[in-house]
Design a protein around this motif. Structure first.
Motif, PDB file in Angstrom:
ATOM      1  N   SER A  55      -5.529  -9.644 -62.556  1.00 23.33           N
ATOM      2  CA  SER A  55      -5.990  -9.331 -63.912  1.00 23.33           C
ATOM      3  C   SER A  55      -6.539 -10.563 -64.630  1.00 23.33           C
ATOM      4  O   SER A  55      -7.537 -10.480 -65.370  1.00 23.33           O
ATOM      5  N   GLU A  56      -5.916 -11.721 -64.434  1.00 22.87           N
ATOM      6  CA  GLU A  56      -6.419 -12.937 -65.062  1.00 22.87           C
ATOM      7  C   GLU A  56      -7.761 -13.361 -64.464  1.00 22.87           C
ATOM      8  O   GLU A  56      -8.628 -13.881 -65.163  1.00 22.87           O
ATOM      9  N   THR A  57      -7.927 -13.126 -63.166  1.00 22.98           N
ATOM     10  CA  THR A  57      -9.221 -13.395 -62.536  1.00 22.98           C
ATOM     11  C   THR A  57     -10.306 -12.557 -63.199  1.00 22.98           C
ATOM     12  O   THR A  57     -11.368 -13.066 -63.577  1.00 22.98           O
ATOM     13  N   ALA A  58     -10.032 -11.257 -63.353  1.00 23.60           N
ATOM     14  CA  ALA A  58     -11.014 -10.350 -63.962  1.00 23.60           C
ATOM     15  C   ALA A  58     -11.329 -10.767 -65.397  1.00 23.60           C
ATOM     16  O   ALA A  58     -12.488 -10.763 -65.820  1.00 23.60           O
ATOM     17  N   ARG A  59     -10.309 -11.165 -66.144  1.00 23.00           N
ATOM     18  CA  ARG A  59     -10.515 -11.559 -67.548  1.00 23.00           C
ATOM     19  C   ARG A  59     -11.343 -12.825 -67.651  1.00 23.00           C
ATOM     20  O   ARG A  59     -12.318 -12.887 -68.416  1.00 23.00           O
ATOM     21  N   LEU A  60     -10.973 -13.843 -66.881  1.00 19.88           N
ATOM     22  CA  LEU A  60     -11.659 -15.125 -66.993  1.00 19.88           C
ATOM     23  C   LEU A  60     -13.097 -15.055 -66.477  1.00 19.88           C
ATOM     24  O   LEU A  60     -13.987 -15.741 -67.001  1.00 19.88           O
ATOM     25  N   LEU A  61     -13.334 -14.222 -65.481  1.00 23.05           N
ATOM     26  CA  LEU A  61     -14.687 -14.083 -64.960  1.00 23.05           C
ATOM     27  C   LEU A  61     -15.537 -13.138 -65.805  1.00 23.05           C
ATOM     28  O   LEU A  61     -16.758 -13.087 -65.633  1.00 23.05           O
ATOM     29  N   GLY A  62     -14.903 -12.393 -66.698  1.00 21.80           N
ATOM     30  CA  GLY A  62     -15.646 -11.455 -67.524  1.00 21.80           C
ATOM     31  C   GLY A  62     -16.233 -10.309 -66.725  1.00 21.80           C
ATOM     32  O   GLY A  62     -17.381  -9.907 -66.943  1.00 21.80           O
ATOM     33  N   LEU A  63     -15.467  -9.770 -65.791  1.00 19.03           N
ATOM     34  CA  LEU A  63     -15.968  -8.694 -64.933  1.00 19.03           C
ATOM     35  C   LEU A  63     -16.246  -7.431 -65.747  1.00 19.03           C
ATOM     36  O   LEU A  63     -15.521  -7.119 -66.696  1.00 19.03           O
ATOM     37  N   PRO A  64     -17.276  -6.690 -65.374  1.00 14.04           N
ATOM     38  CA  PRO A  64     -17.585  -5.440 -66.078  1.00 14.04           C
ATOM     39  C   PRO A  64     -16.471  -4.410 -65.903  1.00 14.04           C
ATOM     40  O   PRO A  64     -15.671  -4.480 -64.963  1.00 14.04           O
ATOM     41  N   GLU A  65     -16.445  -3.451 -66.801  1.00 18.58           N
ATOM     42  CA  GLU A  65     -15.479  -2.361 -66.736  1.00 18.58           C
ATOM     43  C   GLU A  65     -15.601  -1.648 -65.386  1.00 18.58           C
ATOM     44  O   GLU A  65     -16.706  -1.352 -64.921  1.00 18.58           O
ATOM     45  N   GLY A  66     -14.465  -1.385 -64.771  1.00 18.96           N
ATOM     46  CA  GLY A  66     -14.460  -0.653 -63.517  1.00 18.96           C
ATOM     47  C   GLY A  66     -14.490  -1.514 -62.271  1.00 18.96           C
ATOM     48  O   GLY A  66     -14.251  -1.023 -61.164  1.00 18.96           O
ATOM     49  N   TYR A  67     -14.782  -2.807 -62.423  1.00 21.56           N
ATOM     50  CA  TYR A  67     -14.742  -3.709 -61.267  1.00 21.56           C
ATOM     51  C   TYR A  67     -13.286  -3.997 -60.917  1.00 21.56           C
ATOM     52  O   TYR A  67     -12.450  -4.178 -61.803  1.00 21.56           O
TER      53      TYR A  67
END
Length: 374
Positions: A55-67
């Motif tokens: 989850s922190e990876t997704a947040r820091l990278l700014g991944l789009p919704e659903g990735y």
């Protein structure tokens, strides 16, 4: 260069290896949260740590919704192989390669998966193939940054927004150092040991909703070993993307990765890490501009990597090896030789964990070592 004085100032951190890469500034293994050690990765404490890594990876990278972000076995190599073996075969494949790792994916697609419907686009070290030849109806496989050539794709303008196929991107020396256009990328892989200076053996697999749709609607004609299986009864194994790993991870490595992510957060996030990497490249660019005996392997400045910086010298292979040994013996720079399959030269890691002041301190030493071996 005759009479060049031996420098007195050395890099505070001489670790310029391109993998495993230097630990972050201020790193201390004693400061890691090791409360998970000795506990099951399936216990609540282990699942929480692994879940936060995703989850922190997704947040820091700014991944789009659903990735989705998952932790998988065998470093970036395992993540790429998982993607190739699980997803390819449904469409024609366009694969682009310009250095050793990209060439490995070509060989696997042709010789191991034995796919017939493959277009292979190749360029020599220092160059990019014509990326515009990617067909929107085809699946596309490429590296974002050629780690052993110092050549990256400058943008994703060549990827169609309305593509029908998937884009599968090996981005192990790009994620957290380069601006990734996520909406153009359906599968992205990397490892902890590159830009974040983490430990080896664990890969990261990022999937777009479109990639998930492929997984749930297509079954490869070949058998998949357990560590490659992302679906069960035709549905994505969602737990993999919540930290419920396929096999047992090293919880010490997970603690180390969480420490690296917290460090990125302390920089102000992703842009802070990108800026640090770019500052390191700038230090080398200034040196190359001032010295005619050294140049970048990348022939187009727009494709110049800001992580794995590869340099060619007006020197024999023996002289280059002597330079590398001199710098290591002086405790100035370790592990800066070109990759074994690449042209002779230097490869200096400039990812975010490296300090610009250390890169700047290294440059006069390169000039000194070059003079010494002439």
């Amino acid at each position: 260069m005759t009479g060049f004085t031996k420098p007195s100032l050395k890099p505070a951190n001489p670790n310029f290896s391109s993998g495993p890469c230097s630990k972050r500034p201020g790193y201390d293994v004693n400061n890691l949260d090791i409360s998970t050690l000795g506990r099951s990765h399936r216990a609540a404490i282990g699942k929480d740590a692994l879940g936060r890594a995703c989850s922190e990876t997704a947040r820091l990278l700014g991944l789009p919704e659903g990735y989705r972000v998952g932790i998988v076995p065998a470093s970036d190599t395992g993540a790429v192989e998982m993607a190739l073996w699980s997803l390819l075969g449904a469409r024609t494949v366009d694969v682009f390669a310009w250095e050793s790792f990209g060439s490995t994916w070509v060989a696997d697609i042709l010789n191991q998966l034995k796919l017939d419907d493959v277009n292979h686009y190749h360029a020599d070290y220092g160059l990019l193939p014509d990326m515009s030849r990617a067909n929107p109806k085809h699946d596309v496989v490429f590296t974002w940054n050629g780690t052993t050539a110092g050549v990256k794709v400058p943008n994703a303008d060549w990827i169609a927004d309305d593509r029908e196929g998937l884009t599968i991107c090996d981005a192990t020396s790009a994620v957290f150092a380069m601006d990734m256009p996520w909406e153009k990328l359906d599968v992205v892989t990397y490892s902890w040991q590159k830009v974040l200076g983490g430990e080896g053996a664990h890969g990261m697999l990022i999937l777009s909703p479109k990639a998930v749709e492929r997984l749930e609607s297509y079954t490869p004609a070949w058998p998949l070993p357990k560590i490659f299986r992302l679906t069960k009864k035709g549905k994505l194994v969602e737990g993999i993307f919540r930290g419920e790993t396929i096999n047992t991870p090293s919880m010490l490595c997970v603690a180390d990765y969480l420490d690296a992510l917290a460090w990125v957060d302390s920089l102000g996030g992703l842009q802070g890490a990108i800026d640090r990497s770019q500052a390191n490249l700038t230090a080398i660019e200034k040196f190359v501009a001032a010295n005619d005996w050294i140049d970048f392997l990348a022939q187009d400045p727009n494709t110049l990597s800001n992580t794995s910086v590869c340099l060619k010298l007006n020197a024999t292979p023996e002289q280059v090896k002597a330079m590398i040994k001199l710098l290591a013996d002086e405790n100035v720079a370790f592990d800066i030789g070109a990759y074994r399959d690449a042209p002779d030269g230097l490869r200096i890691w400039c990812g975010a964990t490296v300090e610009a002041s250390d890169v700047e301190a290294l440059m006069p030493w390169l000039a000194w070592a070059y003079q010494e071996v002439q």
